[in-house]
Design a protein around this motif. Sequence first.
Motif, PDB file in Angstrom:
ATOM      1  N   GLU A 172       3.701  14.194   3.034  1.00  0.00           N
ATOM      2  CA  GLU A 172       3.763  12.845   3.591  1.00  0.00           C
ATOM      3  C   GLU A 172       4.888  12.023   2.964  1.00  0.00           C
ATOM      4  O   GLU A 172       5.621  11.312   3.666  1.00  0.00           O
ATOM      5  CB  GLU A 172       2.426  12.127   3.359  1.00  0.00           C
ATOM      6  CG  GLU A 172       1.290  12.717   4.169  1.00  0.00           C
ATOM      7  CD  GLU A 172      -0.058  12.161   3.760  1.00  0.00           C
ATOM      8  OE1 GLU A 172      -0.946  12.124   4.626  1.00  0.00           O
ATOM      9  OE2 GLU A 172      -0.227  11.771   2.584  1.00  0.00           O
ATOM     10  N   MET A 173       5.043  12.126   1.666  1.00  0.00           N
ATOM     11  CA  MET A 173       6.028  11.283   0.986  1.00  0.00           C
ATOM     12  C   MET A 173       7.451  11.744   1.238  1.00  0.00           C
ATOM     13  O   MET A 173       8.392  10.957   1.124  1.00  0.00           O
ATOM     14  CB  MET A 173       5.697  11.209  -0.505  1.00  0.00           C
ATOM     15  CG  MET A 173       4.335  10.545  -0.736  1.00  0.00           C
ATOM     16  SD  MET A 173       3.879  10.261  -2.454  1.00  0.00           S
ATOM     17  CE  MET A 173       4.904   8.847  -2.843  1.00  0.00           C
ATOM     18  N   LYS A 174       7.619  13.008   1.630  1.00  0.00           N
ATOM     19  CA  LYS A 174       8.951  13.454   2.032  1.00  0.00           C
ATOM     20  C   LYS A 174       9.364  12.849   3.376  1.00  0.00           C
ATOM     21  O   LYS A 174      10.543  12.799   3.706  1.00  0.00           O
ATOM     22  CB  LYS A 174       9.005  14.985   2.103  1.00  0.00           C
ATOM     23  CG  LYS A 174       9.009  15.655   0.736  1.00  0.00           C
ATOM     24  CD  LYS A 174       9.132  17.160   0.864  1.00  0.00           C
ATOM     25  CE  LYS A 174       9.139  17.830  -0.496  1.00  0.00           C
ATOM     26  NZ  LYS A 174      10.312  17.442  -1.310  1.00  0.00           N
ATOM     27  N   VAL A 175       8.375  12.399   4.155  1.00  0.00           N
ATOM     28  CA  VAL A 175       8.662  11.720   5.415  1.00  0.00           C
ATOM     29  C   VAL A 175       8.768  10.206   5.187  1.00  0.00           C
ATOM     30  O   VAL A 175       8.853   9.431   6.134  1.00  0.00           O
ATOM     31  CB  VAL A 175       7.554  12.035   6.455  1.00  0.00           C
ATOM     32  CG1 VAL A 175       7.940  11.566   7.851  1.00  0.00           C
ATOM     33  CG2 VAL A 175       7.284  13.534   6.506  1.00  0.00           C
ATOM     34  N   LEU A 176       8.742   9.804   3.899  1.00  0.00           N
ATOM     35  CA  LEU A 176       8.868   8.401   3.491  1.00  0.00           C
ATOM     36  C   LEU A 176       7.690   7.560   3.980  1.00  0.00           C
ATOM     37  O   LEU A 176       7.833   6.373   4.272  1.00  0.00           O
ATOM     38  CB  LEU A 176      10.193   7.793   3.952  1.00  0.00           C
ATOM     39  CG  LEU A 176      11.461   8.525   3.481  1.00  0.00           C
ATOM     40  CD1 LEU A 176      12.703   7.806   3.972  1.00  0.00           C
ATOM     41  CD2 LEU A 176      11.474   8.665   1.966  1.00  0.00           C
TER      42      LEU A 176
END
Length: 322
Positions: A172-176
């Motif tokens: 999820e955090m790689k998709v900001l």
Amino acid sequence: MRFATWDDGNAVTAGVVGDEGLHPLPPDTAVLDLVGAGLPAAIEAGTQALSRPPVPLADVRLLPPLQPTAIRDFVAFEEHVEGVVMSVGDGSGVVPEWYEAPTFYFTNPYPLYGAHDDVPVPPGSALFDFELEVAAVVGRKVASEPPERLRDAVFGYTILNDWSARDLQRREMKVLLGPAKGKDAATTLGPWLVTADELERFRDDDGFLALEMRVSVNGVEIGRDLLSNMGWPFEELVSYASRGTTLRPGDVLGSGTCGNGGCLAELWGRRGGLDPAPLRPGDVVEMSVEGIGTIRNRVVPGLDLPPVRPARPRSRARTRPS
């Protein structure tokens, strides 16, 4: 005063924790009702409850002390950020923006677990983790108020375990965006709600609550820290959360995970590997916070669901086929 909610197998009851057990409040009274009534009225109601016969703790299941109206979870410990960025994010170190203002996310207020409940592994997660936090419960309406006026805005405190699926969180955090599904499955609150006046004796000269925090897995201590190592005291968190909006009685504000092993991901980042190992079914996570109490949860298998489908290949057509 300590307020609790419990299930005796026949009914859910709210009450006060005494030396000999749990003293019930009048029927249909919830801890959230006391929070809304304010601390003086709640203490008066609790004092009256102490005159009623106690229920032994061993005879009941402790539930979360209240059903929050909303949960905002901050990331207020610099040491935690340092380690987790190396584990979950890309790169290392604390970004300059962390120091500029408190940062929080909204988490799910519904999948709540009590102090001794079993907690299932989230579907599809192989990197299950705990997070040792303290939660403040807002006791009155707050709207864009400065921190110096907010010492009376916190009704009380409880322990918060922000269970985390780190593999889901990483994606999820790689998709900001997020954390979202990585934090969606479980939150433990407990064992009870300790009123703010009970913890004033721990306040240091800088206005922080110097409570000792500890967490162990299967009896082995993993982390230990002081709540006073937060970057901001709770009054600052309440003030920031209320900027341009309104907090309601019963809103929960998490401190964020403490440092020095407050979660596994921090240690994974610092050590460059899965050391200690991710949580597995059968593991028992125990958290203690000075002046509040202890929660102890066993990890159990979760639902075995089909894998999530990836996005289908998409064209860039701007018109419908004729």
